[in-house]
Design an enzyme around this catalytic site. Structure first.
Site, short mmCIF file in Angstrom:
data_model
loop_
_atom_site.label_atom_id
_atom_site.label_comp_id
_atom_site.label_asym_id
_atom_site.label_seq_id
_atom_site.Cartn_x
_atom_site.Cartn_y
_atom_site.Cartn_z
CD GLU A 1 45.44 40.29 41.39
OE1 GLU A 1 46.26 40.80 40.62
OE2 GLU A 1 44.82 40.94 42.23
CB CYS B 1 41.50 41.33 37.46
SG CYS B 1 41.77 39.76 38.24
CB CYS C 1 37.87 37.39 37.15
SG CYS C 1 38.00 39.02 37.88
CG HIS D 1 36.21 43.23 35.63
ND1 HIS D 1 35.39 43.69 36.62
CD2 HIS D 1 37.18 42.55 36.26
CE1 HIS D 1 35.85 43.30 37.79
NE2 HIS D 1 36.93 42.60 37.60
NE ARG E 1 38.80 35.14 42.23
CZ ARG E 1 38.77 34.65 40.98
NH1 ARG E 1 37.87 35.06 40.12
NH2 ARG E 1 39.65 33.75 40.60
CB SER F 1 37.51 40.82 46.00
OG SER F 1 37.71 39.50 45.55
CB CYS G 1 40.57 39.12 43.00
SG CYS G 1 41.44 40.03 41.72
CB CYS H 1 38.82 42.41 41.19
SG CYS H 1 38.96 41.61 39.60
NI1 NFE Z 1 40.17 39.72 39.86
FE1 NFE Z 1 37.04 39.00 40.05
C1 NFE Z 1 36.07 37.50 39.96
C2 NFE Z 1 35.69 40.06 39.52
S1 NFE Z 1 37.02 39.95 41.97
S2 NFE Z 1 39.05 38.06 40.23
O1 NFE Z 1 35.54 36.47 39.91
O2 NFE Z 1 34.84 40.68 39.19
O3 NFE Z 1 36.41 39.25 43.24
#
Ligand code: NFE
Ligand code: MG
Length: 546
Positions: free
Chosen positions: A14, A61, A64, A68, A458, A481, A525, A528
């Site tokens: 992503e 994102c 995921c 958030h 992640r 990430s 990602c 993110c």
């Molecule tokens: Ni956009 Fe995420 C996850 C977050 S980033 S995928 O899992 O927080 O690594």
């Protein structure tokens, strides 16, 4: 200086990521990870009503999204001092568990598998021999020679048309691919089946979260899906959960083991040194001390010495990133002031900040969680890991690798998936005894500070909020990430993916599939990690490979 290989953009992730490696004598000697898009969500939030934050950050994102939302809501609850009802805790765990089921299936089949599976080689397979292999390896509800023949014909029509569609942009025929044509055909068929399974798994979110992506049923104080806490909705959830778990146990896990048995050398490639988990899935109202997946830190791979996680030790560096300043700051004091300078490997080279724990770069994600739980002796995780190591006849130190990361992801999918059934039963138990509470009322304070820490697909995710005059004064989030794909820090220390790439053998610099294996194993990602794409900054890259 060795030869520089640039992969930009990296596909099957992503967001926009550029990876550069320096190769000497066929081995990666140095590496640079660069996030190539700027996102300004932390800045957009300033001055808004705190209750807007969960809705804004969730748009970081499209993958995921829920996580958030969850961390943001929990940051507000922490700032205000709200304790949520037990049913809200369970619903949040169920939605979070569903995110893992969905994301990890998509990652293994649709983002990572083609690093190990040669789609074009599947055309050479004997469908009958593939059916025999599939019967031996997995317990899939589909199969047989005529099934595999049909899959092969579909792939052939893609290849013959010269339009590879989802299978475009890969290094087919590369000598680093080790599977037999039959194993390749089996894996390609599971790639196609997994497209259907992941869509079903996403529906789990719609039941108690109204929709996917970007769920709607969380608010600071609890959840709003009270009208869905009914036997028919619970039964629907359970049905979809079971379907997903059967795929995970009968197909995903066996496929990971089968692929791993061909690539055992990847048990010694792509490791990092330090691991961080915040922990998640509270089993009681006690919070993180009751987490199903415990928090902790491991330094220099010392599995026998898991230390307690101390959130005061978290800072973010910007000295090598495109932001004003040089000093690392705790997220409560964090500043996001973009300042793009050129791409310069010796100076600033990424939009991603560089988080550090106690000054160290830390890997986060499935491998960190599994290592922390394993190191702490969690019996469930220990059994899953030990059985896997025994099945592959490999020692525990292979866990510190690209292969270990990919296997850990599959194992925690089962582990968390199993717990989801317990949570669902607990929810039904509460409802049966008349406890249908889902919300704790609260009032917005004039001032407050709080954080929400979660362990999401992640890795470790934290949101930090400062409220002043009932509005957001500062908002910072540090994302998995960001930890894994961040650049060097003020001291020049490299980030986890950079560390993981060093030492990787590269057979053909023009086709660096080995680099992709390790980068993809982190499931990056970048949307993110950097939290509105600047169309001008997108022009900075040159596409050199893939
Ligand atoms: Ni956009 Fe995420 C996850 C977050 S980033 S995928 O899992 O927080 O690594
Ligand atoms: Mg941030």
């Amino acid at each position: 200086m060795g030869q520089i290989i640039t992969i930009d953009p990296v596909t099957r992730i992503e967001g926009h990521l550029r990876i550069e490696v320096e190769v000497e004598n066929g081995i990666v000697k140095d590496a640079w990870s660069s996030g190539q898009m700027f996102r300004g969500i932390e800045i957009i939030l300033q001055g808004r009503d705190p209750r807007d934050a969960p809705l804004f950050v969730q748009r970081s994102c499209g993958v995921c999204t829920y996580v958030h939302y969850l961390s943001s809501v929990e940051a507000i609850e922490d700032a205000v001092g709200i304790k949520i009802p037990d049913n809200a805790r369970i619903i949040r765990n169920l939605l979070h568990g569903a995110q893992f089921q969905h994301d990890h299936i998509v990652h293994f089949y649709h983002l990572h598998a083609l690093d190990w599976v040669d789609v074009v080689n599947a055309l050479k397979a004997d469908p009958k021999a593939t059916a025999t292999l599939a019967d031996n390896v997995s317990n899939a509800p589909w199969g047989g020679a005529s099934y595999f023949k049909r899959v092969q014909e579909r792939v052939k029509s893609f290849v013959d048309s010269g339009q590879l569609g989802p299978f475009a942009n890969a290094y087919w025929g590369h000598p680093a691919y080790k599977l037999s044509p039959e194993a390749d055909l089996m894996a390609v068929s599971h790639y196609i089946e997994a497209l259907r399974v992941q869509a079903r798994a996403a529906k789990l979110h719609a039941i108690f979260g109204a929709k996917n992506p970007h769920l709607q049923s969380l608010v600071a104080g609890g959840v709003t899906c009270a009208a869905d806490l009914k036997p028919d909705r619970v039964a629907e959830f359970k049905y979809l959960w079971k379907e997903t778990q059967e795929f995970v146990k009968n197909v995903y896990i066996p496929d990971v083991l089968a692929v791993a048995s061909f690539y055992k050398d990847w048990g010694a490639i792509g490791g990092t040194s330090n691991y961080l988990a915040y922990g998640d899935f509270p089993q009681t109202g006690e919070g993180s001390s009751s987490d199903l997946m415990p928090g902790g830190t491991i330094f220099r791979r010392k599995l026998s010495d898991v230390k307690k996680m101390d959130e005061d030790k978290i800072t973010e560096h910007v000295a090598r990133s495109w932001y004003e300043g040089k000093k690392d700051l705790h997220p409560y004091k964090g500043v996001t002031e973009p300042n793009y300078t050129d791409y310069d490997r010796e100076d600033r080279y990424s939009w991603i900040k560089a988080p550090r724990y106690d000054g160290k770069s830390m890997e986060v994600g499935p491998l960190s969680r599994v290592l922390v739980a394993y190191g702490k002796g969690d019996p469930g995780v220990k059994k899953l890991v030990d059985d896997t190591l025994a099945h592959l006849s490999v020692p525990a130190d292979v866990l510190f690798s690209t292969l270990g990361r990919t296997a850990a992801r599959a194992l925690e999918t089962v582990f968390i998936g199993n717990a989801m059934e317990t949570w669902l039963n607990e929810l039904v138990g509460n409802l049966t005894k008349g406890d249908d509470s889902t919300y704790t009322p609260w009032e917005m304070p004039d001032k407050g500070m709080g954080r929400g820490l979660n362990d999401v697909p992640r890795g470790a995710l934290g949101h930090w909020i400062e409220i002043d005059k009932g509005k957001i004064k500062n908002y910072q989030y540090v994302v998995p990430s960001t930890w894994n794909l961040g650049p060097r820090d003020a001291k020049g220390q490299i980030g986890p993916v950079e560390e993981a790439l060093i030492g990787t053998p590269i057979a053909d610099p023009k086709r660096p599939v080995e680099v992709l294996r390790t980068v993809h194993s982190f499931d990056p990602c970048i949307a993110c990690a950097i939290h509105v794409i600047d169309p001008n900054s997108n022009e900075v890259y040159k596409v050199k490979a893939l």
